[in-house]
Write a protein that holds these residues in place. Structure first.
Motif, short mmCIF file in Angstrom:
data_model
loop_
_atom_site.label_atom_id
_atom_site.label_comp_id
_atom_site.label_asym_id
_atom_site.label_seq_id
_atom_site.Cartn_x
_atom_site.Cartn_y
_atom_site.Cartn_z
N HIS A 132 -17.47 -12.28 -1.99
CA HIS A 132 -16.33 -11.63 -2.64
C HIS A 132 -16.71 -10.21 -3.04
O HIS A 132 -17.89 -9.86 -3.08
CB HIS A 132 -15.89 -12.39 -3.90
CG HIS A 132 -16.86 -12.25 -5.05
ND1 HIS A 132 -17.96 -13.06 -5.19
CD2 HIS A 132 -16.90 -11.37 -6.09
CE1 HIS A 132 -18.63 -12.71 -6.28
NE2 HIS A 132 -18.01 -11.68 -6.85
N GLY A 133 -15.69 -9.41 -3.34
CA GLY A 133 -15.93 -8.05 -3.80
C GLY A 133 -14.65 -7.24 -3.77
O GLY A 133 -13.69 -7.59 -3.07
N VAL A 134 -14.64 -6.16 -4.53
CA VAL A 134 -13.47 -5.28 -4.63
C VAL A 134 -13.93 -3.83 -4.61
O VAL A 134 -14.88 -3.46 -5.32
CB VAL A 134 -12.69 -5.53 -5.94
CG1 VAL A 134 -11.50 -4.60 -6.04
CG2 VAL A 134 -12.24 -6.98 -6.05
N THR A 174 -12.56 -11.26 2.78
CA THR A 174 -13.62 -11.39 1.76
C THR A 174 -13.58 -10.29 0.71
O THR A 174 -13.77 -10.53 -0.48
CB THR A 174 -15.00 -11.42 2.43
OG1 THR A 174 -15.01 -12.43 3.43
CG2 THR A 174 -16.09 -11.68 1.42
N ILE A 175 -13.36 -9.04 1.17
CA ILE A 175 -13.40 -7.90 0.25
C ILE A 175 -12.03 -7.24 0.22
O ILE A 175 -11.42 -7.00 1.26
CB ILE A 175 -14.45 -6.87 0.70
CG1 ILE A 175 -15.82 -7.52 0.89
CG2 ILE A 175 -14.55 -5.74 -0.32
CD1 ILE A 175 -16.86 -6.59 1.49
N ARG A 176 -11.57 -6.92 -0.99
CA ARG A 176 -10.31 -6.20 -1.14
C ARG A 176 -10.58 -4.71 -1.36
O ARG A 176 -11.51 -4.34 -2.08
CB ARG A 176 -9.50 -6.76 -2.32
CG ARG A 176 -9.08 -8.19 -2.13
CD ARG A 176 -8.12 -8.67 -3.20
NE ARG A 176 -8.72 -8.73 -4.53
CZ ARG A 176 -8.38 -7.95 -5.55
NH1 ARG A 176 -7.46 -7.01 -5.41
NH2 ARG A 176 -8.97 -8.11 -6.73
N PHE A 177 -9.75 -3.88 -0.74
CA PHE A 177 -9.82 -2.42 -0.90
C PHE A 177 -8.46 -1.92 -1.36
O PHE A 177 -7.44 -2.20 -0.70
CB PHE A 177 -10.17 -1.73 0.42
CG PHE A 177 -11.61 -1.80 0.82
CD1 PHE A 177 -12.45 -0.70 0.66
CD2 PHE A 177 -12.14 -2.96 1.36
CE1 PHE A 177 -13.79 -0.76 1.04
CE2 PHE A 177 -13.46 -3.03 1.74
CZ PHE A 177 -14.30 -1.93 1.59
N ASN A 178 -8.41 -1.18 -2.45
CA ASN A 178 -7.16 -0.60 -2.94
C ASN A 178 -7.40 0.80 -3.48
O ASN A 178 -8.53 1.21 -3.74
CB ASN A 178 -6.57 -1.47 -4.05
CG ASN A 178 -6.03 -2.79 -3.53
OD1 ASN A 178 -5.07 -2.82 -2.77
ND2 ASN A 178 -6.66 -3.90 -3.93
N CYS A 179 -6.30 1.53 -3.63
CA CYS A 179 -6.33 2.89 -4.18
C CYS A 179 -5.53 2.98 -5.47
O CYS A 179 -4.54 2.26 -5.65
CB CYS A 179 -5.69 3.89 -3.20
SG CYS A 179 -6.82 4.62 -2.03
N TYR A 228 -6.81 -3.93 -13.61
CA TYR A 228 -5.90 -4.84 -12.90
C TYR A 228 -6.37 -5.09 -11.46
O TYR A 228 -6.46 -6.24 -11.00
CB TYR A 228 -4.49 -4.28 -12.91
CG TYR A 228 -3.58 -4.95 -11.90
CD1 TYR A 228 -3.16 -6.27 -12.06
CD2 TYR A 228 -3.16 -4.26 -10.77
CE1 TYR A 228 -2.35 -6.89 -11.13
CE2 TYR A 228 -2.33 -4.87 -9.82
CZ TYR A 228 -1.94 -6.18 -10.01
OH TYR A 228 -1.14 -6.79 -9.07
N LEU A 229 -6.70 -4.02 -10.75
CA LEU A 229 -7.07 -4.15 -9.34
C LEU A 229 -8.42 -4.84 -9.15
O LEU A 229 -8.68 -5.41 -8.09
CB LEU A 229 -7.07 -2.78 -8.67
CG LEU A 229 -5.70 -2.15 -8.46
CD1 LEU A 229 -5.83 -0.72 -7.92
CD2 LEU A 229 -4.84 -3.00 -7.51
N SER A 234 -5.00 -9.51 -9.47
CA SER A 234 -4.56 -8.83 -8.25
C SER A 234 -5.20 -9.46 -7.01
O SER A 234 -5.40 -8.78 -6.00
CB SER A 234 -4.92 -7.34 -8.31
OG SER A 234 -6.32 -7.17 -8.36
N SER A 235 -5.48 -10.74 -7.07
CA SER A 235 -6.22 -11.40 -5.99
C SER A 235 -5.49 -11.40 -4.65
O SER A 235 -6.12 -11.58 -3.60
CB SER A 235 -6.55 -12.85 -6.37
OG SER A 235 -5.35 -13.60 -6.58
#
Length: 250
Positions: A132-134, A174-179, A228-229, A234-235
């Motif tokens: 996991h990771g963000v 597996t990993i989420r990327f957001n801005c 939040y992200l 925010s999953s």
């Protein structure tokens, strides 16, 4: 490597001041361990000195060696990396492009864009192994509602945004990327927009007038969005651009 910390771990670049400092404070308050990375050794050390949950690494985020150090320190101290927030950025004073030089271009893209890729190269493989990771990259409403005089900066933030969306596809599920895309904020970057002359207050008022909610972005606005992200709330959110801009992007 030590036993894995029971507390989640976040890396925050540019965490010594402005939006980054607010992000560091918010995550520490929520019980996270924070690795603060900044090129300002004095401010970074002071921030870490005031908070036992924070460790400071002095480094240039455009240098691959910094990212190797960041990874080594985080894993040595805590054995895990749950989130990474690329906040470090620079901007030049407002000027038309024919008055800018390529050194300015190179420097802005090196600090604003290159670390998006360097951080993923260094940290994403570990997050994949961890399961996991963000990643949260700080963009800007300059990419959607550009202002004259900031062509290089605006282009760099557009690159951050597109890179984030692409990486979200490459590393899902597996990993989420957001801005996060803030409007002009109450930080040191404000001087690039308003200048430092006697009429700076008038210029600031004009900037505020362009924002429907009639104020600048506050550091806590960005830290709340980052929290939040990074959280499980925010999953199901990845590849998105969260505009924290008082309506500027409308």
């Amino acid at each position: 490597m030590p036993d894995k910390s029971p507390s989640p771990v976040v890396i925050v670049t540019g965490g010594a001041d402005g939006f980054g400092a607010a992000i560091v404070g918010r995550f520490s308050l929520q019980g996270w361990k924070v690795l603060l990375v900044d090129i300002d050794a004095e401010k970074g050390a002071l921030k870490a000195q005031d908070d036992s949950s924070v460790l400071f690494v002095h480094g240039d985020v455009s240098d691959p060696r910094t990212w190797l150090t960041v990874k080594e320190v985080a894993l040595h101290e805590w054995g895990r990396i749950d989130a990474l927030i690329n906040n470090a950025a620079i901007v030049s004073d407002a000027a038309p492009i024919h008055e800018q030089d390529m050194n300015t271009f190179d420097k802005i893209f090196a600090v604003n864009v290159k670390p998006i890729f360097l951080s993923a190269q260094a940290i994403a493989p570990f997050m994949l192994e961890q399961g996991h990771g963000v990643f949260i990259n700080i963009s800007s409403t300059g990419y959607t509602r550009p202002r004259a005089g900031f062509a290089i900066y605006n282009a760099s933030k557009a690159a951050v945004t597109t890179a984030t969306k692409t990486l979200a596809l490459e590393y899902a599920p597996t990993i989420r990327f957001n801005c996060i895309a803030p409007a002009v904020g109450e930080t040191q970057m404000l001087f690039a927009s308003t200048g430092r002359s006697d009429d700076a207050a008038e210029r600031r008022a004009k900037v505020e007038e362009m924002i429907p909610l009639k104020r600048l972005t506050r550091p806590e606005d960005v830290s709340n969005a980052a929290w939040y992200l990074a959280s499980d709330q925010s999953s199901f959110v990845t590849g998105t651009i969260l505009e924290v801009d008082g309506g500027r992007g409308i």
